[in-house]
Scaffold this motif. Structure first.
Motif, mmCIF file in Angstrom:
data_model
loop_
_atom_site.group_PDB
_atom_site.id
_atom_site.type_symbol
_atom_site.label_atom_id
_atom_site.label_comp_id
_atom_site.label_asym_id
_atom_site.label_seq_id
_atom_site.Cartn_x
_atom_site.Cartn_y
_atom_site.Cartn_z
ATOM 1 N N UNK A 1 11.314 -64.146 -37.529
ATOM 2 C CA UNK A 1 12.697 -64.613 -37.706
ATOM 3 C C UNK A 1 12.828 -66.125 -37.622
ATOM 4 N N UNK A 2 12.063 -66.748 -36.729
ATOM 5 C CA UNK A 2 12.167 -68.192 -36.559
ATOM 6 C C UNK A 2 11.713 -68.923 -37.819
ATOM 7 N N UNK A 3 10.700 -68.405 -38.501
ATOM 8 C CA UNK A 3 10.243 -69.041 -39.731
ATOM 9 C C UNK A 3 11.296 -68.902 -40.824
ATOM 10 N N UNK A 4 11.905 -67.737 -40.915
ATOM 11 C CA UNK A 4 12.976 -67.555 -41.902
ATOM 12 C C UNK A 4 14.144 -68.488 -41.594
ATOM 13 N N UNK A 5 14.404 -68.700 -40.313
ATOM 14 C CA UNK A 5 15.456 -69.637 -39.930
ATOM 15 C C UNK A 5 15.109 -71.053 -40.377
ATOM 16 N N UNK A 6 13.857 -71.435 -40.217
ATOM 17 C CA UNK A 6 13.414 -72.759 -40.653
ATOM 18 C C UNK A 6 13.608 -72.920 -42.159
ATOM 19 N N UNK A 7 13.268 -71.901 -42.922
ATOM 20 C CA UNK A 7 13.441 -71.964 -44.371
ATOM 21 C C UNK A 7 14.906 -72.198 -44.731
ATOM 22 N N UNK A 8 15.800 -71.485 -44.065
ATOM 23 C CA UNK A 8 17.223 -71.645 -44.359
ATOM 24 C C UNK A 8 17.717 -73.033 -43.944
ATOM 25 N N UNK A 9 17.264 -73.513 -42.792
ATOM 26 C CA UNK A 9 17.726 -74.805 -42.300
ATOM 27 C C UNK A 9 17.247 -75.951 -43.190
ATOM 28 N N UNK A 10 15.965 -75.956 -43.558
ATOM 29 C CA UNK A 10 15.465 -77.055 -44.380
ATOM 30 C C UNK A 10 16.075 -77.001 -45.780
ATOM 31 N N UNK A 11 16.344 -75.806 -46.268
ATOM 32 C CA UNK A 11 16.995 -75.684 -47.575
ATOM 33 C C UNK A 11 18.441 -76.156 -47.504
ATOM 34 N N UNK A 12 19.113 -75.861 -46.424
ATOM 35 C CA UNK A 12 20.482 -76.345 -46.234
ATOM 36 C C UNK A 12 20.518 -77.871 -46.179
ATOM 37 N N UNK A 13 19.565 -78.447 -45.461
ATOM 38 C CA UNK A 13 19.485 -79.904 -45.373
ATOM 39 C C UNK A 13 19.287 -80.509 -46.759
ATOM 40 N N UNK A 14 18.377 -79.937 -47.525
ATOM 41 C CA UNK A 14 18.143 -80.441 -48.883
ATOM 42 C C UNK A 14 19.369 -80.328 -49.757
ATOM 43 N N UNK A 15 20.077 -79.204 -49.652
ATOM 44 C CA UNK A 15 21.286 -79.018 -50.466
ATOM 45 C C UNK A 15 22.359 -80.024 -50.102
ATOM 46 N N UNK A 16 22.611 -80.242 -48.805
ATOM 47 C CA UNK A 16 23.658 -81.171 -48.386
ATOM 48 C C UNK A 16 23.290 -82.607 -48.755
ATOM 49 N N UNK A 17 22.018 -82.973 -48.589
ATOM 50 C CA UNK A 17 21.576 -84.302 -49.017
ATOM 51 C C UNK A 17 21.849 -84.506 -50.499
#
Length: 300
Positions: A190-206
């Motif tokens: 679950x923690x790895x899936x969370x990382x994927x979502x977080x880094x993708x969110x960061x990229x999208x907002x940037x």
């Protein structure tokens, strides 16, 4: 690492079989791919004894660059209408299923998928890459349709969809497939899936913050800042989204510190957190902020 010009020519040669493929797609793929591989080179060397995969293997490197170029091309097929809708549907089917395209002019799709299938260190990564591609294509299609429709998504709905349209999952999965990074196993955590979502969110907002002015000038609504301004004209949107970025970065850092994922995931995630800024600095034609410039919502 393979010389830039040689890599670029090989990606261009592959891309010639894709209708609408442009030099820019290859240039940006090689630029971003080189940056990513340079950031994780030490880790790739460390794990090569286990995997037998040489970080300098030209065939692996070019395959990675081609996948990145494919993502740029697909993004522009949606945003710029490079190909007809029925052609795009056939391309998505081919890439998501790993089969030849049903319409002519897209032979490169089958070539790349067959190459990645043959190169896969872990066959599970190839299966996941097909799934990630289906998610990416669906998110691009949904975002484009929503932006053109009368009903506007909420911020939460937009972000949920647009995380997939940033295509970071494809980038990570392709790296894992080529160099044996064990992403298929890590996805069960679950923690790895969370990382994927977080880094993708960061990229999208940037991406959306950087491209807001250009998107508004072009009448483009598929952007978090524009969506929020349409709903709440008096809202300090830039401040809000920058706060969102800071918060997501803090959450990402906490998970990475706690979980300590195996190499090269630490430096890889760090590289992806700043790769947008690298593109903004070096890819003026695609990511420049002047209203007359090109599109800027491509992946990686």
């Amino acid at each position: 690492m393979i010389p830039t010009e040689s890599a670029l020519q090989q990606v261009l040669e592959w891309g010639r079989s894709l209708t609408g493929f442009a030099d820019e797609h290859a240039v940006e793929a090689v630029r971003g791919g080189q940056y990513i591989l340079q950031c994780i080179q030490p880790s790739l060397h460390d794990i090569s004894a286990r995997t037998g995969r040489d970080p300098q293997d030209e065939k692996l490197i070019v395959a990675f660059y081609c996948e990145l170029a494919l993502l740029f091309w697909l993004d522009d097929c949606n945003d710029l209408g490079l190909i007809a809708p029925e052609q795009l549907a056939a391309v998505e089917q081919a890439l998501g299923q790993g089969v030849p395209c049903a319409v002519p002019g897209f032979e490169g799709c089958a070539v790349l998928r067959a190459s990645l299938a043959a190169l896969a260190y872990d066959r599970r990564d190839y299966t996941e890459l097909l799934n990630d591609t289906r998610c990416y294509c669906a998110a691009l299609r949904a975002g484009h349709a929503q932006a053109a429709g009368a009903e506007r998504w909420s911020y939460a709905e937009y972000l949920h969809n647009s995380i997939d349209s940033i295509a970071y999952a494809n980038v990570f999965c392709c790296l894992s497939l080529l160099w044996g990074l064990d992403m298929a196993t890590l996805r069960a955590r679950p923690a790895f899936r969370q990382v994927l979502r977080l880094i993708s969110t960061i990229g999208r907002l940037q991406n959306d913050l950087h491209g807001c002015a250009k998107d508004r000038a072009a009448g483009e609504a598929d952007n978090a800042a524009i969506l929020l301004l349409q709903r709440y004209p008096a809202m300090p949107v830039e401040d809000f989204l920058n706060d969102e970025l800071v918060g997501h970065a803090r959450m990402l850092h906490r998970v990475m510190v706690k979980e300590r994922f195996p190499a090269p995931w630490g430096p890889l995630i760090e590289a992806m957190a700043v790769i947008r800024a690298k593109y903004y600095q070096t890819s003026i034609s695609r990511y420049g902020n002047d209203a007359a410039g090109g599109g800027q919502r491509a992946p990686a």
